[in-house]
Design a protein around this motif. Structure first.
Motif, mmCIF file in Angstrom:
data_model
loop_
_atom_site.group_PDB
_atom_site.id
_atom_site.type_symbol
_atom_site.label_atom_id
_atom_site.label_comp_id
_atom_site.label_asym_id
_atom_site.label_seq_id
_atom_site.Cartn_x
_atom_site.Cartn_y
_atom_site.Cartn_z
ATOM 1 N N UNK A 29 0.840 -1.200 0.000
ATOM 2 C CA UNK A 29 0.000 0.000 0.000
ATOM 3 C C UNK A 29 0.868 1.241 0.000
ATOM 4 N N UNK A 30 1.812 1.283 -0.922
ATOM 5 C CA UNK A 30 2.815 2.339 -0.926
ATOM 6 C C UNK A 30 2.283 3.590 -1.607
ATOM 7 N N UNK A 31 2.305 4.692 -0.898
ATOM 8 C CA UNK A 31 1.853 5.962 -1.466
ATOM 9 C C UNK A 31 3.061 6.621 -2.116
ATOM 10 N N UNK A 32 3.300 6.279 -3.396
ATOM 11 C CA UNK A 32 4.501 6.732 -4.090
ATOM 12 C C UNK A 32 4.451 8.228 -4.391
ATOM 13 N N UNK A 33 5.637 8.787 -4.602
ATOM 14 C CA UNK A 33 5.748 10.178 -5.011
ATOM 15 C C UNK A 33 4.961 10.403 -6.296
ATOM 16 N N UNK A 34 4.113 11.410 -6.299
ATOM 17 C CA UNK A 34 3.238 11.772 -7.416
ATOM 18 C C UNK A 34 2.134 10.760 -7.644
ATOM 19 N N UNK A 126 -7.796 7.657 -9.599
ATOM 20 C CA UNK A 126 -8.140 8.213 -8.302
ATOM 21 C C UNK A 126 -7.942 7.240 -7.170
ATOM 22 N N UNK A 127 -7.217 6.148 -7.412
ATOM 23 C CA UNK A 127 -7.027 5.089 -6.429
ATOM 24 C C UNK A 127 -5.627 5.192 -5.836
ATOM 25 N N UNK A 128 -5.529 5.240 -4.526
ATOM 26 C CA UNK A 128 -4.224 5.318 -3.882
ATOM 27 C C UNK A 128 -3.848 4.043 -3.148
ATOM 28 N N UNK A 129 -4.725 3.051 -3.149
ATOM 29 C CA UNK A 129 -4.430 1.775 -2.482
ATOM 30 C C UNK A 129 -4.268 0.699 -3.536
ATOM 31 N N UNK A 130 -3.046 0.190 -3.683
ATOM 32 C CA UNK A 130 -2.746 -0.906 -4.601
ATOM 33 C C UNK A 130 -2.086 -2.009 -3.784
ATOM 34 N N UNK A 131 -2.639 -3.192 -3.843
ATOM 35 C CA UNK A 131 -2.159 -4.297 -3.018
ATOM 36 C C UNK A 131 -1.880 -5.516 -3.875
ATOM 37 N N UNK A 132 -0.954 -6.352 -3.412
ATOM 38 C CA UNK A 132 -0.616 -7.576 -4.128
ATOM 39 C C UNK A 132 -0.752 -8.774 -3.201
ATOM 40 N N UNK A 133 -1.198 -9.892 -3.750
ATOM 41 C CA UNK A 133 -1.255 -11.141 -2.993
ATOM 42 C C UNK A 133 0.107 -11.815 -2.912
ATOM 43 N N UNK A 134 1.068 -11.348 -3.704
ATOM 44 C CA UNK A 134 2.435 -11.843 -3.582
ATOM 45 C C UNK A 134 2.726 -13.144 -4.300
ATOM 46 N N UNK A 135 1.891 -13.553 -5.249
ATOM 47 C CA UNK A 135 2.179 -14.773 -5.999
ATOM 48 C C UNK A 135 3.152 -14.482 -7.140
ATOM 49 N N UNK A 136 3.746 -15.543 -7.680
ATOM 50 C CA UNK A 136 4.666 -15.431 -8.805
ATOM 51 C C UNK A 136 3.892 -15.565 -10.110
ATOM 52 N N UNK A 137 4.187 -14.673 -11.059
ATOM 53 C CA UNK A 137 3.625 -14.804 -12.408
ATOM 54 C C UNK A 137 4.551 -15.718 -13.197
ATOM 55 N N UNK A 138 4.094 -16.940 -13.442
ATOM 56 C CA UNK A 138 4.953 -17.935 -14.083
ATOM 57 C C UNK A 138 4.704 -18.037 -15.582
ATOM 58 N N UNK A 139 3.984 -17.079 -16.154
ATOM 59 C CA UNK A 139 3.708 -17.123 -17.583
ATOM 60 C C UNK A 139 2.276 -17.524 -17.849
#
Length: 827
Positions: A29-34, A126-139
């Motif tokens: 949930x990182x609120x990045x610069x800009x 307009x969304x500031x919350x981005x979250x990941x489940x942390x799985x690997x994208x294997x193709x």
């Protein structure tokens, strides 16, 4: 067992993803610069308007997707900007297993790139919350079963979704995915989400995942209006900006550049349709204009009257284009906060159990929105600079002008572990505000050296200073290695302003780029040793710090040198390296600084067994990916990148024996389609033209392209995603499979990611099909390697993903490359 889907690096990531939920559910949930404030680029009126919209509701929405660019851009945009709904995006991974249309990054590097793309896209919605489940994208995956196998099982995917639902507490969840359509990752997410929707609210389901929370509705997109529960009018115009919500969403979606190029012309959607996939509320929906139609705000009727009065007030404030006076709005917000405080105290005495907790959460949700909205109503916005500086320079800095002069000439938002850094923060507002207090939260181990108060004619508050980073400060560059970490260093500023008697808190967060003091790179960084050979490796040592760097550079088996590198400079060393046939020992490069700085890299070495004949010259039409060029260099054949001018201005193509058209080059290289006749003429005159896979929509005539092949050839979207899928040789005596290397079935061992994609499904009888392959349970795909004679020369089309295999130093893939390069039309 698919143990090589992404190679060793990705497998390490897969292993890391199988710990406890508290370790592996990456709530990014990182609120990045800009990015932290999606309105930061708008004017004060825009920020004020959105702040008031946010007060008109406490509804919350979550868009669940498998990968970046799968999020529901239009729905997120209209729900945020029209109704002020709090929204978040959840992805299963960051798409590191995909293709890259913009650069050479693949695997972890591509994941880091797509992380930034998704956060930037979210800011547009307009969304500031981005979250990941942390799985690997294997193709690419064709089945949910395969995806679950790689992700630790269906239950693990469900658990991580339950955990993120309980953390974010959405009232409504939406998804573009279905259980029986599309990518296997998409299907798996849909299957697990259907279960997680109900399980998240059950107190008897895994209490370690957080306090139970039951969303009220789950929606799924549908393509047709038939019986749609919700119809979003995304073609409506957003009043303040004058663009439609779909146009705004499109601007965000285009940030996913690595997954392009995106279709042109763009057909703007005017409506979006949704079916109600599951629900716990009893309201029936048919053609509603939003996901929350018919729902009460998330509080109980006992206190709803007071809260509705508050929220209706802000709805009325934003109905017109003329915004209320900010002082009036701030005064009203202050009064409403006092009302909520009284309601909150009454909740504890009037109710008990789950009812009390749900009401308390609802009251606090609105109170938090009211507190946060003050900064938006006041039009507050921050600007930020950070740059590294030497210890010698620190001693000379006396004034803010000294810092300004250094900031103007240096990269911003960058610092080096162990070094000093200068910073400047400025806050602007259209209102005359007083500053009551200010504080900072530095990353762990950072030391504040000095603060200087600044003055500005355009800012209401400015501060300068000097900090020193910890020697072991968590680096973030190269970002591809660290993008999954939830504890990336962040800087947080808390400044308390006041307008008359009203306090206005302002919180601003950024994540600086932190480099190691020294970085090593080597080219080539992979090598197949198919012969005894002495090459010159290019070793680049970069001093990222602002101080002189001294130390010793060592290449294993090839000696060492004492080196000295000036601040912020890169020194290049030409280092002779001896490779021996059948040797697979990696060549390690190491720098040890006198101050303890350490940097390491290596040349991955693998033994090969192949024959490479003399080739006159190879021409390569290469886009951003360098894998094919690196393979040509490894084989030692003379080659040249065919420039735009050479192709366009009638350069002499007859100098080449073979021309390679890299994968997807027809859409990624400008003017290649318009000059394709020159390539076909090259083949007719005796040349060997090899075309690697292209997409159907970027090649076929029905997609609007001229016929790009010498004879009719139609591509499909079919692929073989199982990299161990058996390969059948259809014409074992064909010269392409015999000279100079006899291609055997074992040459297709140890593949990564997939066999091939976008296989031809129709072709002219003048083509010869040499190989056949298919995924388990599917029919054969015979068009993966097609050869045809054209005039005096030859045309070869191949759908196999050779470039990924060359990148992994696959011996069989290099044997096939040697055959492709040296092929000529049989007499």
């Amino acid at each position: 067992m698919k143990d090589k889907k992404l190679g060793d690096q990705a497998q390490r990531g897969l292993l890391r993803s199988r710990g406890s939920v508290h370790e592996v559910v990456l709530f990014v949930s990182l609120f990045l610069l800009l990015v932290c404030d999606f309105l930061s680029a708008q004017d004060a009126a825009g920020r004020q308007r959105q702040a008031l919209k946010d007060l008109s509701t406490t509804f919350s929405l979550m868009s669940v997707a498998a990968h970046p660019d799968d999020e529901d851009a239009e729905a997120l945009t209209i729900m945020r900007m029209k109704w002020g709904v709090r929204a978040s995006i959840v992805v299963s991974n960051y798409g590191e297993g995909g293709q890259n249309a913009t650069g050479p990054e693949l695997y972890e590097d591509l994941g880091g790139l797509r992380y930034h793309e998704l956060h930037t896209a979210a800011a547009h919605y307009g969304v500031s919350r981005v979250l990941s489940l942390g799985f690997v994208d294997f193709g690419f995956s064709k089945t949910a079963e395969e995806t679950f196998r790689f992700w630790g099982g269906q239950e693990e995917v469900t658990r991580r979704l339950v955990a993120v639902i309980r953390k974010e507490k959405p009232m409504v969840i939406i998804t573009n995915h279905a259980v029986d359509q599309g990518h296997g990752n998409h299907r798996a997410v849909a299957i697990a989400l259907k279960d997680a929707f109900r399980l998240a609210g059950r107190s008897d389901y895994d209490p370690d995942l957080g306090t139970p929370w039951q969303p009220l509705r789950l929606f799924q997109t549908q393509q047709k209006p038939d019986a749609a529960a919700v119809i979003l009018q995304v073609g409506e115009v957003e009043p303040l900006g004058g663009k439609t919500y779909s146009e705004i969403a499109r601007a965000g979606y285009l940030q996913h550049a690595s997954q392009g190029p995106h279709p042109v012309p763009y057909i703007e959607p005017r409506v979006r349709y949704y079916k109600l996939w599951d629900f716990v509320s009893q309201e029936s929906l048919s053609g509603a204009d939003n996901f929350f139609s018919g729902l009460e705000q998330p509080f109980l009727p006992e206190i709803g009257k007071n809260l509705n009065v508050i929220q209706n007030r802000y709805r009325s404030l934003i109905e017109g284009r003329i915004l209320p006076d900010p002082q009036m709005a701030l005064t009203q917000i202050e009064q409403d906060l006092k009302t909520l405080a009284r309601i909150g105290m009454g909740v504890s005495t009037q109710f008990s159990g789950d009812k009390r907790e749900r009401i308390r959460a609802s009251v606090e949700e609105l109170a938090e929105r009211l507190r946060n909205s003050k900064a938006g109503v006041a039009g507050l916005r921050a600007t930020w600079d950070l740059t590294g500086v030497s210890g010698e320079a620190v001693a000379k800095i006396q004034t803010t002008a000294d810092i300004d002069n250094l900031l103007r000439s240096r990269p911003v938002n960058e610092a080096v572990a162990g070094d000093y850094a200068l910073f400047r923060i400025g806050i602007v507002s259209p209102l005359p505000l007083q500053v009551k207090s200010g504080s900072r939260e530095w990353p762990k181990g950072w030391t504040e050296v000095r603060l200087l108060q600044g003055a500005s004619t355009t800012e209401i508050w400015t501060q300068y200073g000097i900090v020193r980073l910890a020697q072991d400060a968590g680096v973030t560059e190269p970002f591809g290695l660290f993008y999954k970490k939830e504890d990336l260093p962040q800087i947080v500023w808390h400044v308390l302003f006041a307008k008359d008697a009203i306090e206005i808190p302002f919180r601003w967060t950024t994540h600086p780029r932190i480099f190691p003091r020294a970085q090593l790179a080597v080219s080539p960084n992979r090598w197949l040793t198919w012969r005894d050979q002495r090459i010159t490796a290019i070793v680049r040592l970069t001093n990222r710090s602002r101080d002189l760097l001294r130390g010793r550079l060592t290449v294993s088996g090839s000696g060492a040198r004492d080196v000295q590198i000036a601040p912020t400079r890169t020194q290049t060393f030409q280092w002779p390296v001896q490779f021996q046939r059948s040797r697979s020992e990696n060549e390690r490069i190491r720098f040890e600084g006198e101050d303890g700085t350490l940097a390491e890299t290596e040349i991955q070495v693998r033994a090969g067994d192949l024959q490479v004949p003399s080739v006159r010259k190879v021409g390569l039409l290469r886009h951003a990916d360098a894998s094919t060029e690196e393979a040509l260099r490894n084989l030692g054949v003379p080659y040249q990148i065919i420039s735009h001018d050479e192709l366009l201005l009638s350069g002499d193509l007859s100098q080449y024996q073979t021309i390679l058209v890299d994968h997807r080059s027809y859409v990624l290289i400008p003017d290649l389609i318009g000059n394709n006749d020159r390539l076909l003429e090259f083949a007719r005159n005796g040349g060997n033209l090899v075309v690697f896979y292209q997409r159907a929509g970027e090649f076929n005539t029905e997609a609007g392209y001229p016929q790009l092949s010498p004879y009719p050839l139609h591509l499909s979207s079919q692929r073989v995603s199982v990299e161990e899928a058996s390969v059948k040789v259809l014409l074992p005596d064909h010269p392409l499979l015999r000279q100079p290397n006899q291609i055997q079935l074992e040459d297709f061992d140890h593949w990564v990611q997939e066999r091939g994609l976008y296989y031809p499904d129709q072709w002219d009888e003048r083509y010869q099909a040499l190989l056949s392959c298919h995924d388990p349970g599917e029919g054969p795909l015979d068009g993966g390697l097609l050869v045809a004679s054209i005039g005096k020369g030859a045309y070869i089309y191949t759908s196999y993903v050779w470039y990924r295999q060359w990148k992994e130093l696959n011996n069989g893939a290099f044997r096939m490359l040697a055959n492709l390069l040296s092929y000529s039309r049989p007499e």
